[in-house]
Every structure is written in C-alpha cells, then in structure tokens.
Design a protein around this motif. Structure first.
Motif, PDB file in Angstrom:
ATOM      1  N   GLY A   1     -38.367 -47.132  -6.881  1.00 27.28           N
ATOM      2  CA  GLY A   1     -39.707 -46.892  -7.412  1.00 27.28           C
ATOM      3  C   GLY A   1     -40.659 -48.034  -7.119  1.00 27.28           C
ATOM      4  N   TRP A   2     -41.599 -48.236  -8.041  1.00 29.40           N
ATOM      5  CA  TRP A   2     -42.641 -49.224  -7.803  1.00 29.40           C
ATOM      6  C   TRP A   2     -42.120 -50.656  -7.872  1.00 29.40           C
TER       7      TRP A   2
ATOM      8  N   VAL B   1     -56.390 -46.595 -11.860  1.00 31.28           N
ATOM      9  CA  VAL B   1     -55.064 -47.102 -12.231  1.00 31.28           C
ATOM     10  C   VAL B   1     -54.006 -46.007 -12.073  1.00 31.28           C
ATOM     11  N   VAL B   2     -54.335 -44.795 -12.469  1.00 31.16           N
ATOM     12  CA  VAL B   2     -53.377 -43.690 -12.347  1.00 31.16           C
ATOM     13  C   VAL B   2     -53.041 -43.420 -10.882  1.00 31.16           C
TER      14      VAL B   2
ATOM     15  N   GLN C   1     -49.233 -44.067  -6.327  1.00 30.48           N
ATOM     16  CA  GLN C   1     -49.029 -44.573  -4.971  1.00 30.48           C
ATOM     17  C   GLN C   1     -47.895 -45.588  -4.931  1.00 30.48           C
ATOM     18  N   LEU C   2     -47.827 -46.459  -5.925  1.00 33.78           N
ATOM     19  CA  LEU C   2     -46.733 -47.436  -5.973  1.00 33.78           C
ATOM     20  C   LEU C   2     -45.392 -46.739  -6.198  1.00 33.78           C
TER      21      LEU C   2
ATOM     22  N   TYR D   1     -47.496 -49.779  -0.755  1.00 33.69           N
ATOM     23  CA  TYR D   1     -48.081 -50.963  -1.365  1.00 33.69           C
ATOM     24  C   TYR D   1     -49.499 -51.257  -0.859  1.00 33.69           C
ATOM     25  N   ARG D   2     -50.021 -50.421  -0.007  1.00 30.40           N
ATOM     26  CA  ARG D   2     -51.390 -50.633   0.481  1.00 30.40           C
ATOM     27  C   ARG D   2     -52.384 -49.978  -0.476  1.00 30.40           C
TER      28      ARG D   2
END
Length: 605
Positions: free
Chosen positions: A289-290, A516-517, A522-523, A528-529
């Motif tokens: 995951g992130w 933020v959501v 995306q993370l 990570y971009r």
C-alpha cells in the motif's frame, strides 16, 4: 449555536453603512452638478463616455479624477449640462438642441436597440428609475435611465427628464442631506417641454434635431443618510431565494465535507494501526500500500520552478481574496466608493507578493532548488504576465470599438511601474527570506533509485481526477457564482460579502479535503508522483467555473456582437484560471501537510 453565528455574520447585509465617508450637508440655493460616469449596456459590455452619446455638452467641460478601479471599470466621470439648486424646484427647462447627422442618428438608434443606459450621479448617489415587478406587487429601482425605447421596429429617444431628489434635514441648522435621486424619462418631439405632442421617433439615415429638457422636484424623506443605498441593494425580487439557496448550499456542502473527512480519517487510522501492529508482530512483514512508497513519496517533482511559481501566485491570490472580502464586510469597499474594490484588489495583490514569495521560496528550498533568483522571477511574473498580456490583447478590441472601457496607455504604464517598483521587489524579498529559512521537515529519507510505478486505472489519471474532484468545491460556490456573474455582466450590485466569506471558508475546506482524498487513493495505488496531481485536482474547479460561464452566457445573457462575445469569454477564462490557481494551491498545501503527517505516524525502519 450555529444558527446564531450565521445570523450574526449575515445581519450586516440588511443595514448599509459606509465608514470613512462623511455626509455632505447643503444649504438652500447651493448649486450641485449632476455628473455622468458612463453609458453602458448589458447586451454589449462596451461602455462609452457620456460625451459620445449625443447629449448636451456644458460650456465648461470638466473631467473629474477617477481612482484606479473606476478607470479599469470604464468609468469616465464628466459634468453634464444639468444644474440643481438645493431646495429650489426647476420647471421644465430646455437645456440645448442637438442636430444629428444621419450617421449620428443611426448610431443613436443602434444604442436604443441595444438598450444602453446613461449612468448619472448626484452627491455620489446614482440615479434610479422606478418600474413595477412582473406581478405588480412592488416597485423595483434600476440604476440609470435608458437612452430610448423600442416599440415594434421603431426607436424613440428619451429627451425629457424629470429628476426627483429626496432629502432630509442635516444636523446643522438650515442644512439638507440628499438621500434619494430618481428620474422619469419621457420622449417628446418638437419642444421637449410640451408633453402634448407625439414621441420623438428616430429614422435611419435621416437628419434629426433634438431638444433636451429637464425638471427638478424636491421631496422630504425620513430615510437616514447611512441607509440611502438600501433601495439599490434591496430592490431585487430574488433576495429571499438568494438567502435560502446560499444557506441550503452551505448546509449540504458542510454535510458532505464532514462525511468525506470522517471516512478518510477512519481509513487512515485503520491503515496506520495495521502497519504498526504487523511490524511489531512479525519481523518478516512485507510493506504494501501507501507505506511502500516511504522512500519515494517526497521525491522532488519535475518542473519544480513552475510548481513553486504557481503555488506562490495561488497563495498571493488567496490572501488578496480574503482581505477584499473582509474589508467589504466591514463596509470599507462599499458600492458608494465606486471602483474601490477593483483598485484595492490590484493593490493588495501587489503588496501580498511578499507572502507568495516567502512560501514559494521555502518550498523551493525544500525541493533542493539552486536557481532561486530564476524561481523568484518566475513567481513574480507568471500570473501577472498572463493577466496583463491577455488584457492587453482584449484592450485592442475595446480601442477599436471606441469604448471608454479601454484602459488608457498611461494607466498601463502606471500599472507596469507599480508592478516593477512594488510587486516584483516584494516577491524577491519574500522569496529570499523563505529560501534562507529551514526547509519543511520530512520524517522519511528519499531513496536514490526511484521505484517503478504500476499501471494506473483510467479514473486515477490527471484529467479524469480533475473532473471528479472539481464537483464538490464547485458545489460550494455555484449559487454564489450566479450573483457574482450578475453583478459583473448585468450591472447589478453585489453586497452580501458575509455570505461570500462563508462560501470562501467552505471552498477552502472542500478543496483541501478532496485533494487529500485523491492523493490518498493515488498513494494506495503505489503512485508517488502526487505533487502536480494535488495541484491539478483542486484546480479542476476552475474548469467548472468556465463551464458555468458558458452556461450563463447562453441561458442568462443576451450579448450581441463579436467583440462583446470575445470580451466575455476572454475575461471569463481569466477568472477561471485565477480561480483554478487559487484552489490548486490550497489543494497542494493540504496534500503536502497530509503526506508529511501520515508518514510521520508510521514506524519505518
């Protein structure tokens, strides 16, 4: 408690008071000039000077000084041939006779067809004409008087004006204050003081002689001087709909924002707890995951110089918007001070360059940038350069049309000098101190070799994310956009800045949450971009603003002519870009704060 706070915030909209503006008290027999600001139409957005509208020109022509906002708005304050003596009524008086050539008559007919209105002022109070609402239940006051009226295919010119001036006694003995200024326009052929004749009809390609006349009556009123603008501000028939729609929109957006924040916080707490628990239980735990991105999530983005320039401009715009709204709530930038809002916005944006420069400089230091002078110059020029170059091109259209809305070349030079001597140095000063300050601290180290990014789902790409993310912030402003667009393009007065302040706060919250959501998802997809992504997804609200501008053009406005259409969409595009840069900077800093907090909350070897 919430409703009590809401009532306190919006209660100033009912009473209108203008600080720093003292009432003028006149004595009987004092002479007052009726002035004109411009002749304008909501169908063309091409204002003209009063002296280009074929009215009586006084023997001694006077051009009154305008502030920066009035010049940019297209106002050219000049004296007229109408004279008023305080407390002395004037019977119908012929001012002058104007001989029109066939070309002049054709131009005047064109102005009548496009419903041009003459804006007059007396004691800084605009003239108003009274007419009944569609249901006939109440009277509506509209600023200005029409040049003429169309009946079927014939154009009739108004050449007789009955001015009614309302007053009450001043504090000093035998003094009077003006609290109302109304006009009734009539059309009379031949002698304009002889109402028994037929109306004055203009014929195309025909020479015409026009007789202009006016009369003045005085009427006592119990309206206080501080409340004399209320009839202009409360004359619309949609006030209750405005209030209901704004409150309803705020409640819906607050509910959605709270729900969105609750879901996000619960998901984060579960993820962080799971990661920390698994690490304590099993040394062979494999990151997923992130958390897997802790060595790449804060890797500097591409085109860092452009990113910090946009972020700095966005913060500069946000501070300008907030300052203008607060000053307007306090009555410092009221409609009585014509042009002050525009002038204050330009001046505050230049002075707030130090804020944008400071945060852009510190962010550039965080990205390990070395060419700070180039970054500072770009921060100070990218947004002002876009606005000034576009407005310069649009100004050519105004020059070609002979409109008073064209900004004089000397004013352009003054703005350029203002930018070079004030804004540019302040941005450099702010950037210098921001660049010297310690960079934003990270809780993780960046790997030397970037990890590969897996393929992403279509809706996680930048443009689809912009469309999805822009809906919620747009929902916080679309009701208010109607009234703002009406004030700009339909010659209305916007005064509910207390509501606008609430909408501003809700907009910032929505942009922060939605950015933020999107970054969190995306993370989780191991991408990570996120730097540019966080800016663009919040800036997507600007796309909806422009789309609303297109809808407003086709559904609400009746603009005619190529030049007027180019001006409308040109200025609407600039508004949308400005809005997008501001909301994008909010989304970026919210995401930046979120990422730093999240990766500092987990245990990383």
């Amino acid at each position: 408690m919430y409703w009590a706070l809401l009532v306190l915030l919006i209660s100033p909209a009912y009473s209108f008071y203008v600080p720093l503006i003292a009432p003028v008290e006149y004595k009987k027999g004092d002479t007052i000039e009726i002035k004109s600001t411009q002749v304008q139409s909501v169908h063309t957005e091409l204002p003209y000077s009063y002296r280009n509208a074929f009215y009586c020109i006084p023997e001694k022509q006077t051009n009154f000084a305008e502030n920066l906002g009035e010049v940019l708005h297209g106002s050219r304050i000049v004296n007229t041939a109408y004279k008023v003596s305080v407390m002395e009524e004037t019977a119908c008086n012929v001012v002058c006779k104007v001989d029109l050539s066939s070309n002049d008559a054709n131009r005047l007919i064109d102005m009548i067809e496009k419903e041009y209105e003459v804006q007059l002022i007396l004691d800084n109070l605009p003239v108003a004409r009274k007419f009944s609402s569609a249901d006939g239940k109440y009277n509506i006051l509209q600023r200005g008087h029409k040049v003429g009226n169309m009946y079927k295919d014939d154009a009739f010119l108004f050449n007789n004006f009955n001015f009614k001036i309302k007053y009450h006694k001043g504090h000093s003995p035998d003094t009077y204050r003006i609290v109302g200024f109304e006009v009734e326009s009539n059309s009379h052929s031949g002698d304009s003081c002889s109402p028994g004749g037929s109306p004055l009809k203009l014929v195309k390609d025909a020479q015409t002689s026009i007789s202009y006349s006016y009369s003045v009556t005085w009427e006592a009123s119990d309206v206080a001087w501080a409340s004399r603008w209320d009839i202009y501000l409360n004359s619309g028939s949609n006030a209750q709909i405005h209030w209901f729609s704004i409150v309803n929109s705020l409640i819906i957006v607050l509910f959605l924002s709270g729900l969105l924040a609750m879901i996000l916080v619960r998901a984060l707490r579960r993820d962080i707890a799971a990661y920390n628990h698994d690490e304590e239980m099993d040394d062979t735990y494999e990151e997923t995951g992130w958390k897997l991105l802790h060595g790449d999530v804060l890797r500097p983005p591409n085109y860092t110089t452009w990113l910090v320039a946009l972020i700095g401009s966005g913060l500069q715009l946000g501070a300008t918007f907030l300052a203008c709204i607060v000053l307007s709530m306090m009555g410092m930038l009221s409609p009585a001070s014509r042009g002050n809002l525009i002038g204050a916005g330009v001046s505050l944006f230049f002075f707030f360059g130090v804020i944008g420069g400071y945060y852009a400089g510190r962010l550039y230091r965080t990205f390990k940038g070395v060419a700070w002078k180039r970054a500072a110059f770009l921060t100070s020029t990218v947004y002002p350069g876009l606005i000034s170059s576009t407005c310069f091109i649009l100004n050519f259209f105004l020059w070609h049309a002979g409109s008073s809305g064209a900004v004089p070349f000397t004013v352009m030079l003054m703005l350029l000098l203002f930018w070079v001597c004030v804004s540019l140095p302040l941005v450099f000063v702010g950037f210098f101190f921001g660049y010297r300050k310690q960079p934003f601290e990270y809780s993780v180290r960046t790997n030397k070799i970037p990890r590969p990014i897996p393929s992403q789902l279509w809706y996680m790409r930048t443009f689809p994310s912009m469309l999805l993310a822009g809906i919620l912030p747009f929902g916080a402003v679309f009701i208010e956009l109607y009234f703002i667009f009406s004030a700009i393009w339909e010659n209305q007065i916007y005064t509910l800045f207390s509501f606008l302040f609430l909408v501003y706060v809700i907009l910032v919250i929505c942009c922060a949450e939605i950015a933020v959501v999107i970054v969190y998802f995306q993370l989780c997809a191991e991408n990570y971009r996120w730097w540019w992504k966080s800016f663009f997804v919040a800036a997507g609200t600007g796309l909806y603003v422009f789309a609303y501008g297109v809808f407003f053009y086709w559904d609400k406005l009746e603009i005619v002519g190529f030049t007027s259409t180019v001006l409308y969409f040109g200025y609407t595009a600039l508004m949308s870009i400005t809005f997008g840069i501001f909301t994008g900077s909010v989304g970026f800093f919210a995401s930046f704060t979120f990422v730093r907090y999240v990766y500092s909350a987990v245990k990383i070897d």
